[in-house]
Design an enzyme around this catalytic site. Structure first.
Site, PDB file in Angstrom:
ATOM      1  N   LEU A 204       0.852  -1.185   0.000  1.00  0.00           N
ATOM      2  CA  LEU A 204       0.000   0.000   0.000  1.00  0.00           C
ATOM      3  C   LEU A 204       0.890   1.238   0.000  1.00  0.00           C
ATOM      4  O   LEU A 204       1.722   1.400   0.900  1.00  0.00           O
ATOM      5  CB  LEU A 204      -0.896   0.032   1.245  1.00  0.00           C
ATOM      6  CG  LEU A 204      -2.022  -0.996   1.351  1.00  0.00           C
ATOM      7  CD1 LEU A 204      -2.654  -0.938   2.732  1.00  0.00           C
ATOM      8  CD2 LEU A 204      -3.074  -0.745   0.277  1.00  0.00           C
ATOM      9  N   HIS A 205       0.717   2.106  -1.007  1.00  0.00           N
ATOM     10  CA  HIS A 205       1.484   3.347  -0.994  1.00  0.00           C
ATOM     11  C   HIS A 205       0.815   4.490  -1.734  1.00  0.00           C
ATOM     12  O   HIS A 205       1.221   5.643  -1.585  1.00  0.00           O
ATOM     13  CB  HIS A 205       2.868   3.112  -1.619  1.00  0.00           C
ATOM     14  CG  HIS A 205       2.856   3.104  -3.113  1.00  0.00           C
ATOM     15  ND1 HIS A 205       2.408   2.027  -3.836  1.00  0.00           N
ATOM     16  CD2 HIS A 205       3.218   4.055  -4.021  1.00  0.00           C
ATOM     17  CE1 HIS A 205       2.514   2.300  -5.125  1.00  0.00           C
ATOM     18  NE2 HIS A 205       2.988   3.515  -5.275  1.00  0.00           N
ATOM     19  N   ARG A 206      -0.234   4.238  -2.517  1.00  0.00           N
ATOM     20  CA  ARG A 206      -0.866   5.308  -3.283  1.00  0.00           C
ATOM     21  C   ARG A 206      -1.481   6.335  -2.334  1.00  0.00           C
ATOM     22  O   ARG A 206      -2.142   5.969  -1.361  1.00  0.00           O
ATOM     23  CB  ARG A 206      -1.965   4.743  -4.176  1.00  0.00           C
ATOM     24  CG  ARG A 206      -1.469   3.847  -5.292  1.00  0.00           C
ATOM     25  CD  ARG A 206      -1.007   4.641  -6.480  1.00  0.00           C
ATOM     26  NE  ARG A 206      -0.482   3.777  -7.532  1.00  0.00           N
ATOM     27  CZ  ARG A 206       0.083   4.218  -8.640  1.00  0.00           C
ATOM     28  NH1 ARG A 206       0.202   5.512  -8.837  1.00  0.00           N
ATOM     29  NH2 ARG A 206       0.551   3.380  -9.533  1.00  0.00           N
TER      30      ARG A 206
END
Length: 369
Positions: A204-206
């Site tokens: 998860l990074h957006r």
């Protein structure tokens, strides 16, 4: 001998620029590697350079983080005098980060030919900064180097000339195949107490997923339900670390530090399923034949859905859980697009050093409308 400047700025660029540099140097080009320093820390930079065998950059701009405008402006200000000093024949930019757009704009005004690797990818989601960067970079590029037929079709639909568009394949897969056996030889599964096929991998990074606490809480709720039947490993991206610490994670989800390139490929390769919001991970899982569920409403890499192992689930928690349940029960067949064969970088070198089959190397006299 042509002088070619290759630009990298952040982790997503490293796997793309390495095979291109190698292919150009094998054919006698002088390659200058410029690192903008858009992302620069041990976990996201140095370890990837070591894993991939990338030489130290010839020039490091050290622009650091900031708002989109600040970062883009700092890269442009630092890159402009460097370009004037180096006087390259061609500048190669990759991907869709702020450094990509900044260096593209400077190059287009300075005169060297500009090549965009991963040209034509479109999510059609203008809330994504990356979409703005992709479209604007393509608009000022001379060589549009597309990784898949749908990307080339996007460029044609936008009015670019046929001699600008080159379907070359996916350089990410060049790097993956070149390093796969080394990755499989690592001890990362033992270090984390994992068995092949016995866990799911999460990234998860957006900003749309991790910057809004309500959205992230919903995603964690869904992941917690999934972890009840399939334990999940989540290497924590620096962008998400503070939010995850603040919210806490449900049982069955294990947080671990960011993984280097080889370790992360090994974790993908042995996972039962991968849940991600990363475009590159969608591509890597397709090449590896590993089921992937994308935690986004759209993707700029639809070929991974049409010809690969990727399934779009969106960000609704109930839909995510039902999608993952279905994929675990009936995984999509392993399929890999035709030109994802490990030779994309050779095709790129052919285009840049010979102008491609048409032999044309001049800057186009007209562009897309």
């Amino acid at each position: 001998m042509l002088r070619i400047v290759c630009v990298a700025g952040a982790r997503p660029n490293y796997m793309k620029i390495k095979p291109v540099m190698d292919a150009l140097e094998r054919r006698g080009a002088e390659v200058v590697l410029v690192h903008t320093g858009q992302h620069y820390d041990e976990s996201m930079n140095d370890v990837f350079f070591r894993d991939l065998g990338i030489r130290p950059p010839d020039r490091f701009l050290g622009v650091g983080s900031g708002t989109h405008a600040q970062q883009t402006g700092r890269v442009m200000t630092a890159f402009e005098p460097l370009l004037e000093e180096l006087t390259p024949d061609v500048v190669v930019v990759v991907g869709d980060i702020n450094s990509t757009l900044a260096c593209a704009l400077v190059t287009a005004k300075a005169g060297p030919l500009l090549a965009h690797v991963e040209s034509g990818l479109r999510s059609r989601d203008w809330s994504m900064p990356e979409e703005v960067n992709r479209v604007a970079t393509d608009r000022v590029s001379d060589y549009l180097l597309a990784s898949s037929p749908d990307a080339a079709d996007n460029l044609r639909a936008e009015g670019y000339r046929e001699d600008q568009i080159h379907l070359v394949g996916n350089v990410m897969i060049d790097t993956l195949f070149a390093n796969l056996e080394r990755a499989r030889a690592t001890d990362v599964l033992d270090r984390h107490g994992l068995t092949p096929g016995g866990y799911g991998l999460v990234t998860l990074h957006r900003p749309a997923n991790v910057d809004d606490p309500e959205v992230l809480a919903g995603l964690l709720k869904a992941l917690g339900e999934i972890a009840g039947g399939c334990p999940l490993l989540l290497p924590v991206h620096p962008r998400a670390a503070a939010r995850l610490a603040e919210l806490g994670v449900p049982g069955g989800i294990r947080l671990v530090p960011p993984a280097g390139y080889l370790d992360f490929i090994a974790l993908q390769d042995s996972a039962r399923i991968v849940l991600t919001d990363s475009g590159g991970v969608q591509e890597e899982t397709t090449a590896l034949g590993v089921p992937c569920v994308t935690l986004r409403d759209n993707t700029e890499r639809p070929i991974t859905v049409e010809q690969g192992t990727n399934v779009l689930a969106g960000r609704d928690p109930a839909r995510i859980v039902s999608t993952v349940t279905r994929v675990l029960a009936d995984p999509p067949p392993a399929r890999r697009p035709e030109l994802w064969d490990g030779r994309a970088s050779e095709r790129i070198a052919e285009v840049l050093l010979t102008g491609g089959p048409s032999g044309q190397r001049a800057r186009p006299t007209d562009t897309a409308s």
